[in-house]
Design an enzyme around this catalytic site. Sequence first.
Site, PDB file in Angstrom:
ATOM      1  N   GLU A 101       0.922  -1.568  -0.027  1.00 47.81           N
ATOM      2  CA  GLU A 101       0.073  -0.106   0.538  1.00 47.81           C
ATOM      3  C   GLU A 101       0.628   1.514   0.081  1.00 47.81           C
ATOM      4  O   GLU A 101       2.117   1.677   0.513  1.00 47.81           O
ATOM      5  CB  GLU A 101      -1.073  -0.246   0.671  1.00 47.81           C
ATOM      6  CG  GLU A 101      -1.590   1.151   1.264  1.00 47.81           C
ATOM      7  CD  GLU A 101      -2.993   1.174   2.702  1.00 47.81           C
ATOM      8  OE1 GLU A 101      -3.685   1.966   2.254  1.00 47.81           O
ATOM      9  OE2 GLU A 101      -2.195   1.297   3.737  1.00 47.81           O
ATOM     10  N   LYS A 139      -8.502   3.497  -2.624  1.00 49.37           N
ATOM     11  CA  LYS A 139      -9.600   3.056  -1.548  1.00 49.37           C
ATOM     12  C   LYS A 139     -10.186   3.609  -1.223  1.00 49.37           C
ATOM     13  O   LYS A 139      -9.977   4.936  -1.061  1.00 49.37           O
ATOM     14  CB  LYS A 139      -8.262   3.143  -0.302  1.00 49.37           C
ATOM     15  CG  LYS A 139      -8.388   2.442   1.420  1.00 49.37           C
ATOM     16  CD  LYS A 139      -7.321   2.914   2.186  1.00 49.37           C
ATOM     17  CE  LYS A 139      -7.538   1.469   3.209  1.00 49.37           C
ATOM     18  NZ  LYS A 139      -6.545   2.124   4.069  1.00 49.37           N
ATOM     19  N   CYS A 180      -5.277  -2.436   2.852  1.00 50.25           N
ATOM     20  CA  CYS A 180      -5.173  -2.286   4.026  1.00 50.25           C
ATOM     21  C   CYS A 180      -6.289  -3.211   4.933  1.00 50.25           C
ATOM     22  O   CYS A 180      -6.600  -3.758   4.903  1.00 50.25           O
ATOM     23  CB  CYS A 180      -4.894  -1.397   4.154  1.00 50.25           C
ATOM     24  SG  CYS A 180      -4.310  -1.280   6.853  1.00 50.25           S
TER      25      CYS A 180
END
Length: 335
Positions: free
Chosen positions: A48, A132, A167
């Site tokens: 990430e 995200k 994540c």
Amino acid sequence: MGIKHPSYKAAVVQAAPVWMDLEGTVAKTIGFIEEAAKEGAKLIAFPETWVPGYPWHIWMGSPAWGIGKGYVQRYFDNSLHYDSDLARQISKAARDNKITVVLGLSERDGGSLYIAQWFIGPDGETIAKRRKLRPTHVERTVFGEGDGSDLAVHDLSELGRLGGLCCWEHLQPLTKYAMYAQNEQVHIGAWPSFSMYEPFAHALGWETNNAVSKVYAVEGSCYVLAPCAVISQEMVDEMCDTHDKRDLVHAGGGHAMIFGPDGTPLTQKLPEAEEGLLYATIDLGAIGVAKNAADPAGHYSRPDVLRLLFNNKPAKRVEYFSLPLDTAEPVPAAE
């Protein structure tokens, strides 16, 4: 005679970026792409916000401290814009090495940043760009958010149906189910590092988050490639300008893994401060066996009881329109 299912070698990255150094991290990215290709990998996955590194400073002090230290400006300036020479260097590396790349990056778009994943094909062309869906906790002081179009799975023929999340998107049950429902076969679960706030924040630690990746593999009956970054000692020394900050973070935190569709670990972990690539063979035929036991969006679901409402349309900030011109002859007013 049995059907021959696609099988190939995949790689995940465990390493520290050249923190807040866009050019340095792009050069390191290209090095890993070349190394993976030389080892015969057809797919490589990065952590990430690998470019230019995760903004760990947001966990170390107040936003005002980050501004005063210059981190806010530096991080913005060193984030990657897709329409840039450096981005084109990464695309070229994918093409030159005939490898599919899934890159974690801080995407710069106008005056905003986004936690993004960039899927690049072996021809150097973009397969997909995603953001995200919801930045986690203090990440919202830095990053904007994605929309439902970012929860997508891409059919890449010989590589299978490929998707990705970042994540703690992996802690959102509905987000995960949206991916499972698209028959994902190979999942890129990108993570930053697991050395912040230890040992008093177990939820941020490697045991919990490696378990999350493992469970994703079992739930989705898919392969999970879980690249993970490392925090270098140089990063610690730069961020920790007081003694109390040194209690919050240590060098290391790399816990990259690869899991099979039944949750089996497919590689040995590297030591947490060591950099390198982990490899595993992806055999798409194993997915059918795993789904025979439990297909979460297929035979093991109960849509008559529970269903997901999923808006997968892009959320446009501005809708452009125009009114038609009135070209008809004017109507005389009534006397």
